[in-house]
Design an enzyme around this catalytic site. Structure first.
Site, PDB file in Angstrom:
ATOM      1  N   LYS A  30      -9.970  -2.511   6.952  1.00 15.35           N
ATOM      2  CA  LYS A  30      -8.756  -2.452   7.781  1.00 15.35           C
ATOM      3  C   LYS A  30      -8.983  -2.960   9.199  1.00 15.35           C
ATOM      4  O   LYS A  30     -10.113  -3.040   9.688  1.00 15.35           O
ATOM      5  CB  LYS A  30      -8.186  -1.038   7.784  1.00 15.35           C
ATOM      6  N   ARG A  75     -10.814   5.159  -1.243  1.00 15.12           N
ATOM      7  CA  ARG A  75     -10.153   3.951  -1.737  1.00 15.12           C
ATOM      8  C   ARG A  75     -10.817   2.729  -1.098  1.00 15.12           C
ATOM      9  O   ARG A  75     -10.844   2.621   0.129  1.00 15.12           O
ATOM     10  CB  ARG A  75      -8.669   4.020  -1.350  1.00 15.12           C
TER      11      ARG A  75
HETATM   12  N1  LIG Z   1      -3.020   6.158  -0.421  1.00 15.50           N
HETATM   13  C1  LIG Z   1      -3.236   5.011   0.244  1.00 15.50           C
HETATM   14  N2  LIG Z   1      -2.628   3.891  -0.144  1.00 15.50           N
HETATM   15  C2  LIG Z   1      -2.841   2.740   0.520  1.00 15.50           C
HETATM   16  C3  LIG Z   1      -3.713   2.688   1.629  1.00 15.50           C
HETATM   17  C4  LIG Z   1      -4.346   3.903   2.024  1.00 15.50           C
HETATM   18  O1  LIG Z   1      -5.116   3.995   2.991  1.00 15.50           O
HETATM   19  N3  LIG Z   1      -4.077   5.029   1.319  1.00 15.50           N
HETATM   20  N4  LIG Z   1      -3.935   1.525   2.268  1.00 15.50           N
HETATM   21  C5  LIG Z   1      -3.350   0.404   1.882  1.00 15.50           C
HETATM   22  C6  LIG Z   1      -3.674  -0.877   2.535  1.00 15.50           C
HETATM   23  O2  LIG Z   1      -4.593  -1.592   1.789  1.00 15.50           O
HETATM   24  P1  LIG Z   1      -4.278  -2.799   0.782  1.00 15.50           P
HETATM   25  O3  LIG Z   1      -5.512  -3.534   0.539  1.00 15.50           O
HETATM   26  O4  LIG Z   1      -3.594  -2.289  -0.443  1.00 15.50           O
HETATM   27  O5  LIG Z   1      -3.335  -3.760   1.622  1.00 15.50           O
HETATM   28  P2  LIG Z   1      -1.873  -4.298   1.444  1.00 15.50           P
HETATM   29  O6  LIG Z   1      -0.961  -3.210   1.895  1.00 15.50           O
HETATM   30  O7  LIG Z   1      -1.836  -5.479   2.340  1.00 15.50           O
HETATM   31  O8  LIG Z   1      -1.637  -4.653   0.013  1.00 15.50           O
HETATM   32  C7  LIG Z   1      -2.360   0.392   0.798  1.00 15.50           C
HETATM   33  N5  LIG Z   1      -2.230   1.621   0.127  1.00 15.50           N
HETATM   34  N1  LIG Z   2      -1.044  -1.777   4.409  1.00 14.87           N
HETATM   35  C1  LIG Z   2      -1.949  -1.980   5.390  1.00 14.87           C
HETATM   36  C2  LIG Z   2      -1.994  -1.139   6.484  1.00 14.87           C
HETATM   37  C3  LIG Z   2      -2.930  -1.323   7.487  1.00 14.87           C
HETATM   38  C4  LIG Z   2      -3.815  -2.388   7.385  1.00 14.87           C
HETATM   39  C5  LIG Z   2      -4.856  -2.617   8.440  1.00 14.87           C
HETATM   40  O1  LIG Z   2      -4.969  -1.780   9.334  1.00 14.87           O
HETATM   41  O2  LIG Z   2      -5.573  -3.615   8.387  1.00 14.87           O
HETATM   42  C6  LIG Z   2      -3.766  -3.243   6.297  1.00 14.87           C
HETATM   43  C7  LIG Z   2      -2.827  -3.048   5.300  1.00 14.87           C
END
Ligand SMILES: Nc1nc2c(c(=O)[nH]1)N=C(COP(=O)(O)OP(=O)(O)O)CN2
Ligand SMILES: Nc1ccc(C(=O)O)cc1
Length: 798
Positions: free
Chosen positions: A733, A779
């Site tokens: 992140k 995660r």
């Molecule tokens: N429970 C939970 N769900 C989440 C979380 C998180 O910290 N906790 N972070 C996310 C962000 O990561 P992602 O790689 O899925 O990114 P995107 O939103 O760009 O698809 C998306 N989903």
């Molecule tokens: N859904 C998301 C929320 C936060 C971030 C991030 O902080 O990089 C990335 C994806």
């Protein structure tokens, strides 16, 4: 009666006085006929007075009804009438001297035993609608106060004001509560506080203003007021088709199963409890559930491990009929279950019934604790020696005072744990994952009217930690692999958005140790593009189906085939904030819902449609009976830029406000999800503080650094998130990128910009902190690599 005294006073003129005896006799005749409510009586008195005294313009009617309520001295209504108005221009309701028993105060004896607390409650009614239900309001206050535990009378008065406001909803918007402790002082009649509150005082922003304690903590008022989910839910109009029956009693029921599909048996028993009877009305409503625990058998130890829990129900049945009803359900579950998978069992015991004691045994058998067949003893006589009963009870009603032993449940639990020998087998908390897709078994047609329940695929176990310690014992952290079937996710967008790529990721992640795969079809990164529900479904479903479809290769013996079979069985969660997508994905094979908005959708501040959305999502999740991850965030990441507004109390270093914000804001959603009618089973909820969502860099670090405090029980205050398993997602992140981009003070490191996929090492550091804090689920994108970090961190801190 508002009357000009001037003439009679100056001239002693009888013709300008009021004939009190004639007023009295006309009032007596207007009161003689029965009236259905105090409001009706007040109206009748008003009619009589305005008719008998044509010059009368204003009238104040105060009617008191002594002994109208079981625990209060009287109810009272005060109405202000004007000749020109049909309705009273102002009306106040009083509940006078409502006596409750509560744990309140700081002295050791006050922490051990409940004491009398006397309430005087006054409500301003601003809308004349249905008859005011004194009984219901008093009952709710009584119930909440009896199970409360506070150090201060102020907090108890505030809780009471909140209870009244939430239960009177749109009828009243202001309440004054006087709370007194008559036994507190020797030389005075009582210690007493009085507060006046409106619903706005309980909205998160104002609540936090009340809590503001430290001058160093700069606070930012949120740009717009943020109404609480509770107030929105309370203000929703009654929903047609939903049971609004008011029941007279509240009972705790123990749930236990040790044969067959133990989780499905428990779920089936709960559904049977709420089945409508011949009159079309449910005989009971489940209003709370505990966590579930896997426990070693006691007494007869040569039998399989039990799954134990408890639930609270409301019912009109008396204890005897309830017992008969529970026996019927046991028989039905046994019958249905053995048809499905062979022998099994369910035990349903009445643990508590209101604050009553019941003992139907003949005198000669009263000293025995067993052989109760055909008899009923409430509270259950072996409560105090059973951790598998006290722990679930303590999840729901820790302050319930055992009517025979005279101690609150939490004390009984602490005492039992303290005297257990070191070889007492430990209980674990468990989260079951059902098997989807699942075709409702033919039993539903064989036994009409029996609800169908998904079978259990697997379950996770977590060690139980002592109630007030914030440091949790370390354990296996389950690993969630992140699979984004999207073109634009912030770190793996367009890498896994074809079915073969997605399946390859899932297979490699399972080989690398993933315990669950989280499939998403809509990026929630700041600024992500809108995706329609149909588009999101068309991204997610094929991936879920393809992973589940790997099972067709199960009967081959090659290592690849074995891995495919393992992948086909892996729990899949669906990362979505839409109930349509969640429903479709689970029916296609997912077994968990992961929602970054915790069921309210992206709206922020919350509004009425968010509250309606919440109820719809909760209904779907409850029907599916899958675990749900509820995450803290403040709505749509793209539009909510005010990340710094955590105006909660902080410590002397300015820390703690974000942690408290998560506890309060997510806590409210979790409470609304779990408690009350239509709630989710507590054992199916996993919480997540939402690292990277609606938080500054410092906020993210604060949450991560002390995440165990989010779900730790607070010794003096109720933490609505206490005891829930916690998921932490830090992977790749931007807060990690922000840290890496900062130069250090010595100038040796100038900072560097990183792409998300260059933040693996940074993620490993964050992940090991999550392990050290005892996060139950972690995660990550890179399952194999972060799995290594997790394992080493576990070895270090275990
Ligand atoms: N429970 C939970 N769900 C989440 C979380 C998180 O910290 N906790 N972070 C996310 C962000 O990561 P992602 O790689 O899925 O990114 P995107 O939103 O760009 O698809 C998306 N989903
Ligand atoms: N859904 C998301 C929320 C936060 C971030 C991030 O902080 O990089 C990335 C994806």
């Amino acid at each position: 009666m508002a009357h000009d005294l001037h003439q009679a006073a100056e001239n002693d003129d009888l013709s300008h006085s009021i004939d009190y005896s004639s007023v009295l006799s006309s009032l007596a005749s207007s009161c003689a006929a029965p009236s259905s409510s105090l409001e009706v009586l007040s109206e009748r008195i008003c009619d009589t007075c305005f008719t008998s005294y044509p010059e009368l313009g204003e009238l104040y009617v105060s009617i008191s009804r002594p002994k109208a309520l079981l625990h209060a001295r009287a109810t009272r209504i005060v109405s202000e009438w004007r000749r020109s108005h049909h309705d009273p221009v102002h009306e106040k309701f009083f509940i006078e001297e409502l006596d409750c028993q509560a744990i309140v105060g700081v002295n050791p004896c006050e922490r051990e035993e409940k004491q009398r607390v006397r309430f005087n409650i006054m409500l301003d009614r601003h809308k004349r609608r249905a008859q005011f239900d004194f009984h219901e309001v008093a009952r709710k206050v009584f119930e909440n106060v009896q199970s409360s535990s506070h150090l201060t009378l102020e907090a108890l008065a505030s809780l009471t004001a909140r209870t009244v406001l939430l239960h009177t909803g749109t009828i009243s918007d202001r309440v004054t509560v006087r709370a007194a402790k008559p036994s507190a002082l020797v030389l005075a009649e009582a210690a007493e506080v009085e507060i006046t509150r409106t619903l706005r005082d309980y909205e998160p922003s104002s609540a936090s203003t009340l809590k503001q304690t430290h001058e160093n903590n700069v606070t930012h008022a949120p740009a717009s007021p943020t109404p609480s989910l509770f107030s929105l839910l309370a203000a929703l109009p009654e929903r047609s088709g939903h049971d609004e029956t008011v029941y007279a009693h509240r009972a705790a029921i123990a749930l236990g199963a040790n044969l067959g599909d133990r989780f499905a048996n428990i779920e089936l028993a709960l559904r049977l409890l709420e089945m409508p009877d011949g009159t079309g009305r449910p005989r009971a409503a489940v209003v709370d559930t505990s966590f579930l625990y896997e426990t070693a058998p006691m007494y007869v130890t040569d039998q399989p491990q039990f799954i134990n829990g408890a639930c609270m129900i409301e019912t009109d049945m008396n204890p005897r009929s309830l017992l008969a009803f529970l026996k019927d359900i046991e028989a039905t579950v046994g019958r249905v279950s053995s048809f499905r998978n062979g022998p099994r069992a369910i035990d349903l015991d009445i643990l508590t019934f209101d604050a009553m004691t019941v003992d139907t045994r003949p005198e000669s058998k009263k000293d025995k604790l067993d052989n109760l067949t055909g008899e009923l003893v409430v509270p259950h006589p072996r409560i105090a020696e059973r951790e598998f009963v006290l722990r679930p009870l303590s999840d729901m009603i820790p302050d319930y005072v055992h009517p025979v032993l005279g101690k609150p449940v939490r004390t009984l639990l602490l005492e039992l744990v303290a005297k257990q020998s070191t070889d007492t087998p430990a209980m674990s908390k468990v989260v079951p994952f059902p098997r989807y897709p699942y075709i409702s078994p033919s039993i539903a047609t064989v036994t009409p009217g029996i609800p169908s329940v998904p079978p259990t695929a697997t379950y996770w176990t977590f060690p139980v930690y002592s109630s007030t310690s914030s440091r949790r014992p370390l354990q296996k952290s389950y690993v969630m692999g992140t699979l984004n079937a999207t073109p634009d996710s912030f770190s793996d967008g367009s890498r896994h958005n074809t079915t073969p790529a997605a399946v390859a990721y899932a297979t490699a992640s399972v080989a690398g140790g993933a315990d669950i795969i989280d499939v998403g079809g809509y990026s929630t990164r700041p600024g992500a593009a809108y995706v329609s529900p149909d588009e999101e479904i068309s991204r997610v479903i094929p991936v879920v189906e393809a992973i589940r479809g790997l099972s067709s290769e199960q009967n081959t013996v090659s290592a690849d085939a074995r891995l495919s079979a393992r992948t086909a069985d892996v729990p899949i969660s669906v990362d979505t904030f839409r109930w349509e997508v969640a429903d479709a994905a689970v029916r296609a094979g997912a077994s968990c819902i992961n929602d970054v908005y915790a069921f309210t959708g992206p709206a922020y501040p919350l509004d009425m449609s968010a509250a309606e959305y919440f109820l719809k999502f909760r209904e779907i999740a409850r029907e599916l009976a899958v675990p749900v991850v509820l995450m803290h965030s403040r709505g749509d990441a793209a539009s909510n830029k005010d990340y710094s507004a955590y105006s909660y109390a902080a410590d002397s270093r300015g820390r703690g406000a974000v942690l408290e914000g998560v506890r309060v804001e997510l806590g409210e959603k979790v409470e609304a999800a779990v408690r009350g009618r239509g709630g989710l089973r507590r054992w199916l909820v996993i919480v997540d503080p939402g690292v990277g969502f609606s938080k500054t860099l410092e906020g993210n670090l604060e949450v991560l650094r002390a995440s165990s405090e989010i779900t730790a029980a607070h010794p003096h205050r109720r933490n609505p998130l206490a005891g829930f398993p916690q998921l932490i997602g830090t992977s790749r992140k931007s807060f990690l990128g922000t840290i890496l981009a900062q130069p250090d003070t010595g100038g040796a490191y100038e900072g560097r910009k990183t792409r998300p996929d260059e933040r693996g090492w940074a993620t490993a550091a964050a992940v090991s902190c999550a392990v050290q804090q005892g996060a139950e689920v972690i995660r990550v994108h890179d399952v194999l690599e972060m799995g290594d970090a997790i394992r080493v961190a576990q070895a270090l801190w275990n």
